[in-house]
Design a protein around this motif. Structure first.
Motif, PDB file in Angstrom:
ATOM      1  N   ALA A   1       2.099   4.339   6.442  1.00 36.42           N
ATOM      2  CA  ALA A   1       2.223   5.786   6.635  1.00 36.42           C
ATOM      3  C   ALA A   1       2.313   6.458   5.268  1.00 36.42           C
ATOM      4  N   CYS A   2       1.168   6.843   4.726  1.00 40.38           N
ATOM      5  CA  CYS A   2       1.134   7.515   3.418  1.00 40.38           C
ATOM      6  C   CYS A   2      -0.186   8.267   3.316  1.00 40.38           C
ATOM      7  N   HIS A   3      -0.142   9.515   2.834  1.00 43.63           N
ATOM      8  CA  HIS A   3      -1.375  10.306   2.695  1.00 43.63           C
ATOM      9  C   HIS A   3      -2.361   9.656   1.718  1.00 43.63           C
ATOM     10  N   LEU A   4      -1.838   8.830   0.810  1.00 40.72           N
ATOM     11  CA  LEU A   4      -2.739   8.231  -0.183  1.00 40.72           C
ATOM     12  C   LEU A   4      -3.320   6.896   0.236  1.00 40.72           C
ATOM     13  N   ALA A   5      -2.751   6.300   1.292  1.00 39.74           N
ATOM     14  CA  ALA A   5      -3.197   4.942   1.663  1.00 39.74           C
ATOM     15  C   ALA A   5      -4.517   4.996   2.408  1.00 39.74           C
TER      16      ALA A   5
ATOM     17  N   ARG B   1       4.027  15.386   7.442  1.00 38.58           N
ATOM     18  CA  ARG B   1       4.466  13.984   7.547  1.00 38.58           C
ATOM     19  C   ARG B   1       3.243  13.084   7.711  1.00 38.58           C
ATOM     20  N   PRO B   2       3.106  12.042   6.904  1.00 37.26           N
ATOM     21  CA  PRO B   2       1.931  11.174   7.059  1.00 37.26           C
ATOM     22  C   PRO B   2       1.978  10.419   8.384  1.00 37.26           C
ATOM     23  N   ALA B   3       0.844  10.362   9.066  1.00 36.49           N
ATOM     24  CA  ALA B   3       0.777   9.652  10.348  1.00 36.49           C
ATOM     25  C   ALA B   3       0.689   8.151  10.090  1.00 36.49           C
TER      26      ALA B   3
ATOM     27  N   ARG C   1       0.808  -1.227   0.000  1.00 34.78           N
ATOM     28  CA  ARG C   1       0.000   0.000   0.000  1.00 34.78           C
ATOM     29  C   ARG C   1       0.837   1.272   0.000  1.00 34.78           C
ATOM     30  N   HIS C   2       2.098   1.161   0.358  1.00 35.04           N
ATOM     31  CA  HIS C   2       2.972   2.333   0.346  1.00 35.04           C
ATOM     32  C   HIS C   2       3.744   2.339  -0.974  1.00 35.04           C
ATOM     33  N   PRO C   3       3.903   3.522  -1.601  1.00 36.95           N
ATOM     34  CA  PRO C   3       4.632   3.567  -2.881  1.00 36.95           C
ATOM     35  C   PRO C   3       6.034   2.970  -2.817  1.00 36.95           C
ATOM     36  N   TYR C   4       6.719   3.114  -1.668  1.00 37.84           N
ATOM     37  CA  TYR C   4       8.067   2.540  -1.569  1.00 37.84           C
ATOM     38  C   TYR C   4       7.994   1.008  -1.539  1.00 37.84           C
TER      39      TYR C   4
ATOM     40  N   GLY D   1       8.184  16.969   5.566  1.00 38.71           N
ATOM     41  CA  GLY D   1       7.023  16.217   5.104  1.00 38.71           C
ATOM     42  C   GLY D   1       7.275  14.727   5.131  1.00 38.71           C
ATOM     43  N   CYS D   2       6.772  14.042   4.108  1.00 39.44           N
ATOM     44  CA  CYS D   2       6.980  12.595   4.018  1.00 39.44           C
ATOM     45  C   CYS D   2       8.437  12.323   3.658  1.00 39.44           C
ATOM     46  N   PRO D   3       9.132  11.441   4.400  1.00 39.26           N
ATOM     47  CA  PRO D   3      10.543  11.192   4.087  1.00 39.26           C
ATOM     48  C   PRO D   3      10.754  10.646   2.678  1.00 39.26           C
ATOM     49  N   PHE D   4       9.717  10.021   2.111  1.00 36.88           N
ATOM     50  CA  PHE D   4       9.867   9.420   0.779  1.00 36.88           C
ATOM     51  C   PHE D   4       9.517  10.404  -0.345  1.00 36.88           C
ATOM     52  N   ALA D   5       9.005  11.598   0.008  1.00 37.75           N
ATOM     53  CA  ALA D   5       8.519  12.542  -1.008  1.00 37.75           C
ATOM     54  C   ALA D   5       9.535  12.853  -2.113  1.00 37.75           C
ATOM     55  N   PRO D   6      10.829  13.063  -1.787  1.00 38.27           N
ATOM     56  CA  PRO D   6      11.765  13.397  -2.871  1.00 38.27           C
ATOM     57  C   PRO D   6      11.898  12.302  -3.930  1.00 38.27           C
ATOM     58  N   ARG D   7      11.473  11.072  -3.620  1.00 37.67           N
ATOM     59  CA  ARG D   7      11.628   9.973  -4.584  1.00 37.67           C
ATOM     60  C   ARG D   7      10.289   9.402  -5.028  1.00 37.67           C
ATOM     61  N   CYS D   8       9.208   9.933  -4.510  1.00 33.52           N
ATOM     62  CA  CYS D   8       7.906   9.294  -4.743  1.00 33.52           C
ATOM     63  C   CYS D   8       7.262   9.828  -6.026  1.00 33.52           C
ATOM     64  N   ALA D   9       6.848   8.914  -6.896  1.00 31.49           N
ATOM     65  CA  ALA D   9       6.207   9.300  -8.160  1.00 31.49           C
ATOM     66  C   ALA D   9       4.800   9.842  -7.925  1.00 31.49           C
ATOM     67  N   PHE D  10       4.239   9.640  -6.732  1.00 34.27           N
ATOM     68  CA  PHE D  10       2.855  10.068  -6.451  1.00 34.27           C
ATOM     69  C   PHE D  10       2.789  11.281  -5.538  1.00 34.27           C
ATOM     70  N   ALA D  11       3.964  11.852  -5.200  1.00 37.02           N
ATOM     71  CA  ALA D  11       3.984  12.958  -4.236  1.00 37.02           C
ATOM     72  C   ALA D  11       3.156  14.143  -4.728  1.00 37.02           C
ATOM     73  N   PHE D  12       2.439  14.788  -3.809  1.00 40.03           N
ATOM     74  CA  PHE D  12       1.696  16.004  -4.132  1.00 40.03           C
ATOM     75  C   PHE D  12       1.991  17.045  -3.039  1.00 40.03           C
ATOM     76  N   ALA D  13       1.416  18.221  -3.163  1.00 42.26           N
ATOM     77  CA  ALA D  13       1.835  19.349  -2.305  1.00 42.26           C
ATOM     78  C   ALA D  13       1.832  18.993  -0.817  1.00 42.26           C
ATOM     79  N   ARG D  14       0.810  18.336  -0.337  1.00 44.76           N
ATOM     80  CA  ARG D  14       0.701  18.025   1.096  1.00 44.76           C
ATOM     81  C   ARG D  14       1.867  17.164   1.582  1.00 44.76           C
ATOM     82  N   CYS D  15       2.351  16.273   0.679  1.00 44.64           N
ATOM     83  CA  CYS D  15       3.426  15.355   1.059  1.00 44.64           C
ATOM     84  C   CYS D  15       4.693  16.098   1.471  1.00 44.64           C
ATOM     85  N   ARG D  16       4.889  17.315   0.912  1.00 44.21           N
ATOM     86  CA  ARG D  16       6.139  18.037   1.166  1.00 44.21           C
ATOM     87  C   ARG D  16       6.084  18.875   2.436  1.00 44.21           C
TER      88      ARG D  16
HETATM   89 FE1  SF4 Z   1       4.337   9.406  -1.683  1.00 40.78          FE
HETATM   90 FE2  SF4 Z   1       2.985  11.322  -0.442  1.00 40.78          FE
HETATM   91 FE3  SF4 Z   1       2.547   8.788   0.196  1.00 40.78          FE
HETATM   92 FE4  SF4 Z   1       4.822   9.977   0.899  1.00 40.78          FE
HETATM   93  S1  SF4 Z   1       2.760  10.504   1.613  1.00 40.78           S
HETATM   94  S2  SF4 Z   1       4.627   7.965   0.000  1.00 40.78           S
HETATM   95  S3  SF4 Z   1       5.185  11.284  -0.873  1.00 40.78           S
HETATM   96  S4  SF4 Z   1       2.123   9.775  -1.763  1.00 40.78           S
END
Ligand code: SF4
Length: 314
Positions: A308-312, A296-298, A240-243, A278-293
């Motif tokens: 831990a992802c805003h999209l999950a 930090r996702p809880a 469920r997490h992009p990473y 923000g999200c530690p994975f944001a600099p590498r995430c293909a799905f990152a959006f403004a909130r991610c930066r």
């Molecule tokens: Fe990607 Fe945003 Fe989810 Fe982090 S919170 S993994 S940047 S979509």
């Protein structure tokens, strides 16, 4: 009836002093491990997985700044390293003592932690060497480590780690540097031994193929943060997490001989300051959006499963 966890990590954070700023190796990790469970921690180099293992083993250097807790509820006390917790390291070349025979190194654990006499410990060492698959153990028990192959040395390191009958076996990349056939043999050996002893296994690896072979549950660490955890079957089939998704995609592509899939995760971790906000994975995430930066996702879940992802979706 719910089982009492053998290991419980709550808000565990570890920092190391450094210039110009401390290095945050672990950040608020929440995890538990039940007796007899096999949990595999997956993450790339620098993800904090070895720091986590060393904290559990009680081997972090003094300068490490630790907050949160690491408890052993099923033991009801602090574990005794070597007796309650066994440790198998990545490199048996350095973990074995070159000047002692393998029998002496196994026997030392039994003399120290099980009050065995040296003659009883030597006999037990022969039994343990046979159990981990060393041929002719009666003849080899007095040999020093350099008389064994790399795979055999790792088997001997495992014999030392299980000698006192630990409740928890920790393994830090135990198959790195071994060829694929020996890797599979070592994983099968670990799997069989923890089942026989009723011990729990916590293994760290960068290789999802290793996790798929042995794990009941998988926990994925990224930049010191737990980003996903859950049953191995679910993580491997429906991450469920992009990473985690990228790791699964890479593992499948490598299995199919497609090395082009290594581009699935961007190579650079990006700016640490930006990731800290923000999200530690944001600099590498293909799905990152403004909130991610900026946020930090809880962690959504508990100590056994979550993401831990805003999209999950929780
Ligand atoms: Fe990607 Fe945003 Fe989810 Fe982090 S919170 S993994 S940047 S979509």
């Amino acid at each position: 009836m719910s089982l009492v966890p053998l290991l419980e990590l709550s808000g565990l954070s570890v920092r190391f002093p450094a210039e110009p700023r401390p290095v945050r190796a672990l950040d608020g990790v929440e995890l538990e491990l039940l007796p007899s469970e096999r949990l595999v921690l997956v993450g790339e180099s620098g993800s904090g997985k070895s720091t986590l293992l060393w904290k559990i083993a009680g081997l972090l250097p003094e300068e490490a700044e630790v907050t949160g807790s690491c408890r052993f509820p099923a033991l009801g006390r602090a574990p005794v390293p070597g007796r309650d917790v066994g440790l198998v390291l990545q490199d048996p070349f350095t973990s074995l003592n070159p000047v002692l025979s393998v029998g002496e190194q196994i026997g030392e654990v039994l003399v120290t932690h099980r009050s065995a006499s040296w003659s009883a410990a030597r006999q037990a060492a022969v039994v343990l060497l046979r159990r981990v698959g060393i041929p002719e153990p009666e003849r080899r028990v007095d040999d020093p480590p350099h008389r064994f192959s790399g795979g055999q040395r790792q088997r001997i390191a495992i014999a030392i780690a299980i000698a006192a009958g630990p409740r928890l076996l920790l393994a830090d990349e135990p198959t790195s540097g071994l060829d694929t056939v020996v890797q599979a043999q070592i994983l099968d050996l670990l799997d069989g031994l923890v089942r026989e002893q009723g011990a729990a296994l916590l293994l760290v690896t960068h290789d999802l193929a290793v996790a798929s072979r042995i794990a009941d549950r998988i926990a994925v660490l990224y930049a010191g943060t737990l980003v996903e955890c859950g049953p191995a079957v679910r993580i491997l089939s429906d991450p469920r997490h992009p990473y985690s998704s990228a790791l699964v995609a890479i593992a499948r592509a490598l299995e199919a001989g497609r090395i082009d899939a290594l581009a699935t995760v961007r190579a650079s971790p990006g700016e640490p300051e930006a990731a800290a906000r923000g999200c530690p994975f944001a600099p590498r995430c293909a799905f990152a959006f403004a909130r991610c930066r900026v946020e930090r996702p809880a962690w959504s879940g508990d100590r056994r499963a979550g993401v831990a992802c805003h999209l999950a979706v929780p």
